[in-house]
Design a protein around this motif. Structure first.
Motif, PDB file in Angstrom:
ATOM      1  N   MET A 147       0.835  -1.202   0.000  1.00 59.41           N
ATOM      2  CA  MET A 147       0.000   0.000   0.000  1.00 59.41           C
ATOM      3  C   MET A 147       0.873   1.256   0.000  1.00 59.41           C
ATOM      4  SD  MET A 147      -3.120  -0.802  -0.304  1.00 59.41           S
ATOM      5  CE  MET A 147      -3.967   0.681   0.149  1.00 59.41           C
ATOM      6  N   LYS A 148       1.959   1.207   0.736  1.00 60.20           N
ATOM      7  CA  LYS A 148       2.846   2.369   0.822  1.00 60.20           C
ATOM      8  C   LYS A 148       3.458   2.701  -0.537  1.00 60.20           C
ATOM      9  CE  LYS A 148       6.752   4.120   3.476  1.00 60.20           C
ATOM     10  NZ  LYS A 148       7.712   3.834   4.547  1.00 60.20           N
ATOM     11  N   THR A 149       3.944   1.698  -1.241  1.00 55.71           N
ATOM     12  CA  THR A 149       4.552   1.957  -2.549  1.00 55.71           C
ATOM     13  C   THR A 149       3.494   2.354  -3.572  1.00 55.71           C
ATOM     14  OG1 THR A 149       4.471  -0.393  -3.128  1.00 55.71           O
ATOM     15  CG2 THR A 149       6.525   0.428  -2.156  1.00 55.71           C
ATOM     16  N   ALA A 150       2.285   1.811  -3.438  1.00 57.92           N
ATOM     17  CA  ALA A 150       1.213   2.201  -4.364  1.00 57.92           C
ATOM     18  C   ALA A 150       0.871   3.676  -4.182  1.00 57.92           C
ATOM     19  CB  ALA A 150      -0.025   1.330  -4.140  1.00 57.92           C
ATOM     20  N   HIS A 151       0.764   4.126  -2.933  1.00 63.63           N
ATOM     21  CA  HIS A 151       0.461   5.536  -2.682  1.00 63.63           C
ATOM     22  C   HIS A 151       1.599   6.438  -3.156  1.00 63.63           C
ATOM     23  CE1 HIS A 151      -3.192   4.513  -0.747  1.00 63.63           C
ATOM     24  NE2 HIS A 151      -2.700   4.194   0.427  1.00 63.63           N
ATOM     25  N   LYS A 152       2.835   6.008  -2.923  1.00 67.45           N
ATOM     26  CA  LYS A 152       3.975   6.801  -3.396  1.00 67.45           C
ATOM     27  C   LYS A 152       4.001   6.891  -4.916  1.00 67.45           C
ATOM     28  CE  LYS A 152       7.379   6.374   0.278  1.00 67.45           C
ATOM     29  NZ  LYS A 152       8.737   5.903   0.609  1.00 67.45           N
ATOM     30  N   SER A 153       3.747   5.780  -5.580  1.00 67.82           N
ATOM     31  CA  SER A 153       3.730   5.770  -7.040  1.00 67.82           C
ATOM     32  C   SER A 153       2.622   6.665  -7.577  1.00 67.82           C
ATOM     33  CB  SER A 153       3.519   4.348  -7.567  1.00 67.82           C
ATOM     34  OG  SER A 153       4.566   3.508  -7.200  1.00 67.82           O
ATOM     35  N   ALA A 154       1.446   6.573  -6.965  1.00 66.96           N
ATOM     36  CA  ALA A 154       0.319   7.395  -7.409  1.00 66.96           C
ATOM     37  C   ALA A 154       0.616   8.877  -7.199  1.00 66.96           C
ATOM     38  CB  ALA A 154      -0.951   7.000  -6.668  1.00 66.96           C
ATOM     39  N   THR A 155       1.246   9.207  -6.091  1.00 71.28           N
ATOM     40  CA  THR A 155       1.612  10.607  -5.836  1.00 71.28           C
ATOM     41  C   THR A 155       2.614  11.093  -6.870  1.00 71.28           C
ATOM     42  OG1 THR A 155       1.211  10.316  -3.476  1.00 71.28           O
ATOM     43  CG2 THR A 155       2.568  12.191  -4.125  1.00 71.28           C
ATOM     44  N   TRP A 156       3.610  10.272  -7.194  1.00 65.56           N
ATOM     45  CA  TRP A 156       4.617  10.665  -8.178  1.00 65.56           C
ATOM     46  C   TRP A 156       3.972  10.854  -9.543  1.00 65.56           C
ATOM     47  CZ3 TRP A 156       6.748   9.394 -12.792  1.00 65.56           C
ATOM     48  CH2 TRP A 156       7.973   9.977 -13.093  1.00 65.56           C
ATOM     49  N   ILE A 157       3.104   9.920  -9.918  1.00 65.01           N
ATOM     50  CA  ILE A 157       2.433  10.019 -11.219  1.00 65.01           C
ATOM     51  C   ILE A 157       1.596  11.279 -11.277  1.00 65.01           C
ATOM     52  CG2 ILE A 157       0.642   8.965 -12.663  1.00 65.01           C
ATOM     53  CD1 ILE A 157       1.767   6.230 -11.774  1.00 65.01           C
ATOM     54  N   LYS A 158       0.835  11.540 -10.214  1.00 66.59           N
ATOM     55  CA  LYS A 158      -0.036  12.726 -10.189  1.00 66.59           C
ATOM     56  C   LYS A 158       0.774  14.011 -10.334  1.00 66.59           C
ATOM     57  CE  LYS A 158      -1.671  14.813  -6.587  1.00 66.59           C
ATOM     58  NZ  LYS A 158      -2.305  15.224  -5.368  1.00 66.59           N
ATOM     59  N   GLU A 159       1.910  14.084  -9.656  1.00 70.09           N
ATOM     60  CA  GLU A 159       2.747  15.285  -9.727  1.00 70.09           C
ATOM     61  C   GLU A 159       3.332  15.501 -11.113  1.00 70.09           C
ATOM     62  OE1 GLU A 159       5.601  14.726  -6.647  1.00 70.09           O
ATOM     63  OE2 GLU A 159       4.188  15.247  -5.064  1.00 70.09           O
ATOM     64  N   HIS A 160       3.474  14.449 -11.897  1.00 71.77           N
ATOM     65  CA  HIS A 160       4.076  14.562 -13.221  1.00 71.77           C
ATOM     66  C   HIS A 160       3.062  14.541 -14.364  1.00 71.77           C
ATOM     67  CE1 HIS A 160       7.543  13.599 -10.712  1.00 71.77           C
ATOM     68  NE2 HIS A 160       8.228  14.253 -11.618  1.00 71.77           N
TER      69      HIS A 160
END
Length: 143
Positions: A30-43
Motif C-alpha cells: 500500500m505504501k509503494t502504491a500511494h507513493k507511485s500514485a503521488t509521483w504520477i499525479k505530480e508529473h
C-alpha cells in the motif's frame, strides 16, 4: 576484462529496467502504491491531475480489500487507472450505488470535484495558528 564488461552491461540493464517503469504504479504494498500514485499525479499535466486522483481514490473506496486493490492497480499507468475507475463507476451506477446516485456521468463527477477544489480558498488561515508564536530562526553572528 570480459567480466568487467559483462558486469557493466548487467548493471546498466538493471538501472534502465528500474527507471523504465516510473509512470506505472508499483503495487507491491500500500505504501509503494500511494507513493507511485503521488509521483504520477505530480508529473501529469494539470488538466489530468484531478481526474487521476479522483479515479485512484474512487477505486480505493470501491475495492476495500487491500489485496484486490493492489492487484487491480499493479503496473497500471494514469490512463489505465482512469479507465478502470470509469468502468467501476459505470458498474456501480448500474447497480444503483447510493454514493454515485448524485452523478449522471463520470465527467459530471470530475467537474464537481474541480468545482469543489476551486471553492476552497487556498489562502485561508487555520484559526489554530497563532501570530505571536516564537520564532525558530535566529540571527547568525560572525564569530
Amino acid at each position: 576484462m570480459k567480466a568487467s564488461y559483462g558486469f557493466l552491461a548487467l548493471s546498466m540493464f538493471l538501472v534502465l529496467n528500474a527507471c523504465g517503469n516510473a509512470n506505472q504504479i508499483n503495487a507491491s504494498s500500500m505504501k509503494t502504491a500511494h507513493k507511485s500514485a503521488t509521483w504520477i499525479k505530480e508529473h501529469l499535466p494539470a488538466n489530468q491531475r484531478v481526474e487521476f486522483e479522483t479515479a485512484y481514490w474512487a477505486l480505493r473506496k470501491q475495492l476495500k480489500d487491500d489485496a484486490a486493490f493492489l492487484k487491480a492497480l499493479d503496473k497500471k499507468n494514469a490512463v489505465d487507472v482512469i479507465e478502470l475507475a470509469k468502468s467501476h463507476f459505470a458498474a456501480g451506477k448500474a447497480a444503483g450505488a447510493a454514493d454515485l446516485a448524485a452523478y449522471d456521468s463520470w465527467e459530471q463527477m470530475i467537474s464537481r470535484q474541480i468545482e469543489q477544489r476551486g471553492l476552497q480558498d487556498p489562502g485561508s488561515v487555520d484559526p489554530k495558528d497563532k501570530k505571536g508564536y516564537p520564532r525558530v530562526d535566529y540571527k547568525m553572528h560572525a564569530m
